[in-house]
Motif scaffolding. Sequence first.
Motif, PDB file in Angstrom:
ATOM      1  N   GLY A   1       0.575  -0.696  -0.138  1.00  0.00           N
ATOM      2  CA  GLY A   1       0.241  -0.196  -0.005  1.00  0.00           C
ATOM      3  C   GLY A   1       1.077   1.618  -0.113  1.00  0.00           C
ATOM      4  N   ALA A   2       0.065   2.125  -0.264  1.00  0.00           N
ATOM      5  CA  ALA A   2       0.364   3.160  -0.097  1.00  0.00           C
ATOM      6  C   ALA A   2       0.144   4.823   0.510  1.00  0.00           C
ATOM      7  N   THR A   3       0.533   5.773   1.191  1.00  0.00           N
ATOM      8  CA  THR A   3       0.384   7.240   1.523  1.00  0.00           C
ATOM      9  C   THR A   3      -0.079   8.006   0.612  1.00  0.00           C
ATOM     10  N   VAL A   4      -1.238   7.852  -0.058  1.00  0.00           N
ATOM     11  CA  VAL A   4      -0.982   9.651  -1.021  1.00  0.00           C
ATOM     12  C   VAL A   4      -2.190  10.476  -0.616  1.00  0.00           C
ATOM     13  N   THR A   5      -2.000  11.667  -1.018  1.00  0.00           N
ATOM     14  CA  THR A   5      -2.957  12.545  -1.149  1.00  0.00           C
ATOM     15  C   THR A   5      -3.982  13.035  -2.799  1.00  0.00           C
ATOM     16  N   SER A   6      -3.522  11.670  -3.694  1.00  0.00           N
ATOM     17  CA  SER A   6      -4.240  11.944  -4.594  1.00  0.00           C
ATOM     18  C   SER A   6      -5.645  11.038  -5.247  1.00  0.00           C
ATOM     19  N   ALA A   7      -6.253  10.992  -3.729  1.00  0.00           N
ATOM     20  CA  ALA A   7      -7.594  10.180  -4.041  1.00  0.00           C
ATOM     21  C   ALA A   7      -8.584  10.929  -3.650  1.00  0.00           C
TER      22      ALA A   7
ATOM     23  N   VAL B   1      -7.803   7.777  -8.055  1.00  0.00           N
ATOM     24  CA  VAL B   1      -6.322   7.704  -7.601  1.00  0.00           C
ATOM     25  C   VAL B   1      -5.203   7.703  -8.851  1.00  0.00           C
ATOM     26  N   SER B   2      -4.716   8.918  -7.934  1.00  0.00           N
ATOM     27  CA  SER B   2      -3.420   8.976  -9.142  1.00  0.00           C
ATOM     28  C   SER B   2      -1.769   8.033  -8.377  1.00  0.00           C
ATOM     29  N   LEU B   3      -1.464   6.643  -8.549  1.00  0.00           N
ATOM     30  CA  LEU B   3      -0.820   6.519  -8.206  1.00  0.00           C
ATOM     31  C   LEU B   3       0.837   6.295  -8.931  1.00  0.00           C
ATOM     32  N   ASN B   4       1.798   6.244  -9.106  1.00  0.00           N
ATOM     33  CA  ASN B   4       3.149   6.006  -8.943  1.00  0.00           C
ATOM     34  C   ASN B   4       3.251   4.516  -9.425  1.00  0.00           C
ATOM     35  N   ARG B   5       3.235   4.325 -10.968  1.00  0.00           N
ATOM     36  CA  ARG B   5       3.384   3.040 -12.241  1.00  0.00           C
ATOM     37  C   ARG B   5       5.172   2.180 -11.211  1.00  0.00           C
ATOM     38  N   THR B   6       5.418   3.218 -10.712  1.00  0.00           N
ATOM     39  CA  THR B   6       6.957   2.378 -10.368  1.00  0.00           C
ATOM     40  C   THR B   6       6.725   1.720  -8.831  1.00  0.00           C
ATOM     41  N   SER B   7       5.442   2.417  -8.197  1.00  0.00           N
ATOM     42  CA  SER B   7       5.360   1.524  -6.936  1.00  0.00           C
ATOM     43  C   SER B   7       5.014   0.456  -6.591  1.00  0.00           C
ATOM     44  N   SER B   8       5.361  -0.141  -5.382  1.00  0.00           N
ATOM     45  CA  SER B   8       5.159  -0.936  -5.217  1.00  0.00           C
ATOM     46  C   SER B   8       3.023  -1.272  -4.839  1.00  0.00           C
TER      47      SER B   8
ATOM     48  N   GLN C   1       5.279   4.563   7.946  1.00  0.00           N
ATOM     49  CA  GLN C   1       4.909   3.635   7.154  1.00  0.00           C
ATOM     50  C   GLN C   1       4.282   3.492   5.679  1.00  0.00           C
ATOM     51  N   PHE C   2       3.725   3.867   5.440  1.00  0.00           N
ATOM     52  CA  PHE C   2       2.870   3.322   3.509  1.00  0.00           C
ATOM     53  C   PHE C   2       3.644   4.141   3.085  1.00  0.00           C
ATOM     54  N   ALA C   3       3.977   5.174   3.576  1.00  0.00           N
ATOM     55  CA  ALA C   3       4.631   6.051   2.595  1.00  0.00           C
ATOM     56  C   ALA C   3       6.710   5.236   1.896  1.00  0.00           C
TER      57      ALA C   3
ATOM     58  N   ASN D   1       4.544  -5.296   5.488  1.00  0.00           N
ATOM     59  CA  ASN D   1       5.181  -4.900   7.161  1.00  0.00           C
ATOM     60  C   ASN D   1       5.242  -4.055   7.094  1.00  0.00           C
ATOM     61  N   ARG D   2       4.162  -3.677   5.982  1.00  0.00           N
ATOM     62  CA  ARG D   2       3.494  -1.675   6.397  1.00  0.00           C
ATOM     63  C   ARG D   2       2.797  -2.139   7.962  1.00  0.00           C
ATOM     64  N   TYR D   3       1.895  -3.342   7.848  1.00  0.00           N
ATOM     65  CA  TYR D   3       0.190  -3.204   8.273  1.00  0.00           C
ATOM     66  C   TYR D   3       0.729  -3.246   9.761  1.00  0.00           C
TER      67      TYR D   3
ATOM     68  N   ILE E   1      -3.920  16.511   7.998  1.00  0.00           N
ATOM     69  CA  ILE E   1      -3.919  17.182   6.274  1.00  0.00           C
ATOM     70  C   ILE E   1      -1.885  17.149   5.907  1.00  0.00           C
ATOM     71  N   TYR E   2      -1.810  16.671   4.776  1.00  0.00           N
ATOM     72  CA  TYR E   2      -0.430  17.067   4.912  1.00  0.00           C
ATOM     73  C   TYR E   2      -0.015  18.335   3.541  1.00  0.00           C
ATOM     74  N   ARG E   3       0.621  18.524   3.802  1.00  0.00           N
ATOM     75  CA  ARG E   3       0.905  20.299   3.677  1.00  0.00           C
ATOM     76  C   ARG E   3       2.900  20.968   3.793  1.00  0.00           C
TER      77      ARG E   3
ATOM     78  N   ARG F   1       4.947  18.681   6.041  1.00  0.00           N
ATOM     79  CA  ARG F   1       4.688  18.458   7.305  1.00  0.00           C
ATOM     80  C   ARG F   1       3.187  17.888   7.140  1.00  0.00           C
ATOM     81  N   TYR F   2       3.048  16.753   8.666  1.00  0.00           N
ATOM     82  CA  TYR F   2       1.292  16.545   9.100  1.00  0.00           C
ATOM     83  C   TYR F   2       0.824  17.244   9.668  1.00  0.00           C
ATOM     84  N   PHE F   3      -0.408  17.970   9.257  1.00  0.00           N
ATOM     85  CA  PHE F   3      -1.470  18.858  10.548  1.00  0.00           C
ATOM     86  C   PHE F   3      -3.022  17.970  10.797  1.00  0.00           C
TER      87      PHE F   3
HETATM   88  C1  LIG Z   1       1.787  12.581   2.277  1.00  0.00           C
HETATM   89  C2  LIG Z   1       2.381  11.908   0.928  1.00  0.00           C
HETATM   90  C3  LIG Z   1       1.818  11.786  -0.468  1.00  0.00           C
HETATM   91  C4  LIG Z   1       1.960  10.803  -1.076  1.00  0.00           C
HETATM   92  N1  LIG Z   1       0.999  10.615  -2.081  1.00  0.00           N
HETATM   93  C5  LIG Z   1       0.793   9.972  -3.149  1.00  0.00           C
HETATM   94  C6  LIG Z   1       0.739   9.882  -4.744  1.00  0.00           C
HETATM   95  O1  LIG Z   1      -0.734  10.366  -4.403  1.00  0.00           O
HETATM   96  N2  LIG Z   1       0.621   8.681  -5.591  1.00  0.00           N
HETATM   97  C7  LIG Z   1       1.616   8.231  -5.190  1.00  0.00           C
HETATM   98  O2  LIG Z   1       1.866   7.495  -6.215  1.00  0.00           O
HETATM   99  N3  LIG Z   1       2.939   8.376  -4.464  1.00  0.00           N
HETATM  100  C8  LIG Z   1       2.545   8.901  -3.343  1.00  0.00           C
HETATM  101  N4  LIG Z   1       3.160   9.252  -1.806  1.00  0.00           N
HETATM  102  C9  LIG Z   1       4.272   8.453  -1.999  1.00  0.00           C
HETATM  103  C10 LIG Z   1       4.308   7.037  -2.148  1.00  0.00           C
HETATM  104  O3  LIG Z   1       3.260   7.312  -0.715  1.00  0.00           O
HETATM  105  C11 LIG Z   1       5.333   6.277  -2.014  1.00  0.00           C
HETATM  106  O4  LIG Z   1       6.504   6.547  -2.399  1.00  0.00           O
HETATM  107  C12 LIG Z   1       5.434   4.801  -2.037  1.00  0.00           C
HETATM  108  O5  LIG Z   1       4.442   4.362  -1.075  1.00  0.00           O
HETATM  109  C13 LIG Z   1       6.191   4.408  -2.160  1.00  0.00           C
HETATM  110  O6  LIG Z   1       6.000   3.037  -1.833  1.00  0.00           O
HETATM  111  P1  LIG Z   1       6.718   1.719  -2.433  1.00  0.00           P
HETATM  112  O7  LIG Z   1       8.390   1.351  -1.286  1.00  0.00           O
HETATM  113  O8  LIG Z   1       6.229   0.677  -2.399  1.00  0.00           O
HETATM  114  O9  LIG Z   1       7.614   2.373  -3.273  1.00  0.00           O
HETATM  115  C14 LIG Z   1       2.747  10.734  -0.983  1.00  0.00           C
HETATM  116  C15 LIG Z   1       3.708  10.061  -0.060  1.00  0.00           C
HETATM  117  C16 LIG Z   1       3.222  11.301   0.659  1.00  0.00           C
HETATM  118  C17 LIG Z   1       4.016  11.048   1.956  1.00  0.00           C
END
Ligand SMILES: Cc1cc2nc3c(=O)[nH]c(=O)nc-3n(C[C@H](O)[C@H](O)[C@H](O)COP(=O)(O)O)c2cc1C
Length: 182
Positions: free
Chosen positions: A53-59, A71-78, A104-106, A115-117, A171-173, A176-178
């Motif tokens: 999983g991944a932490t995102v602000t794009s959802a 949601v926009s996910l980086n294609r190189t992310s796991s 953890q999820f970032a 392990n992120r869980y 919120i992330y801005r 930093r987290y708020f």
């Molecule tokens: C606050 C925050 C917002 C993020 N938003 C996104 C996002 O919208 N899309 C995305 O692909 N990655 C985003 N990321 C990065 C991913 O969380 C991170 O690249 C990913 O979990 C790394 O995981 P991997 O080891 O699985 O590649 C964000 C990170 C943070 C800290």
Amino acid sequence: MSVQPSVRAFDVEGITDHSANRPADADSLKQALRALGGGVSIITAGEGEARTGATVTSATALSVEPPRMLVSLNRTSSTWPVVERFGHFCVNVVGEHHEMIADQFAGRGGLKGPNRYTGAEWTRLISGAPVLEDAVAAIDCEVEEAIERHSHAIVLGRVVGIRIGGGGSLIYRGGRYFALSD
Ligand SMILES: Cc1cc2nc3c(=O)[nH]c(=O)nc-3n(C[C@H](O)[C@H](O)[C@H](O)COP(=O)(O)O)c2cc1C
């Protein structure tokens, strides 16, 4: 009849024309996005050892009628290949007490996959994607469509389950987290 030269909207009514003061490149966009900020959620997907999983602000919502998320996910992310393989994901809206799990999820601290869980309670709703037990809200989705474009995949989710836990969100801005309370 003479043709008037076109007047840019921001030249009229006393609005000042502030010229662009940064190159339109990745670094400037990152800086601008740091000012935008956004609500934090954790995208979860997979089962057992395949979970990640991944932490995102794009959802966000694409539409409420019909109920669709994007949601926009980086294609190189796991996470992207697991979302693609399982055809599901959950948008777990996190709160102020979830900073550690959001980190953890970032990928901070180097935790990978299942392990992120660790350090949180998980359940499931309909799609099979892991759901954070005490999420502020959890929006469970089946993948309707994914559009691979540039570095990212825009994933559209058909909402199949919703759980509302309540509480303030995170919120992330500006890096930093708020905490944002009700
Ligand atoms: C606050 C925050 C917002 C993020 N938003 C996104 C996002 O919208 N899309 C995305 O692909 N990655 C985003 N990321 C990065 C991913 O969380 C991170 O690249 C990913 O979990 C790394 O995981 P991997 O080891 O699985 O590649 C964000 C990170 C943070 C800290």
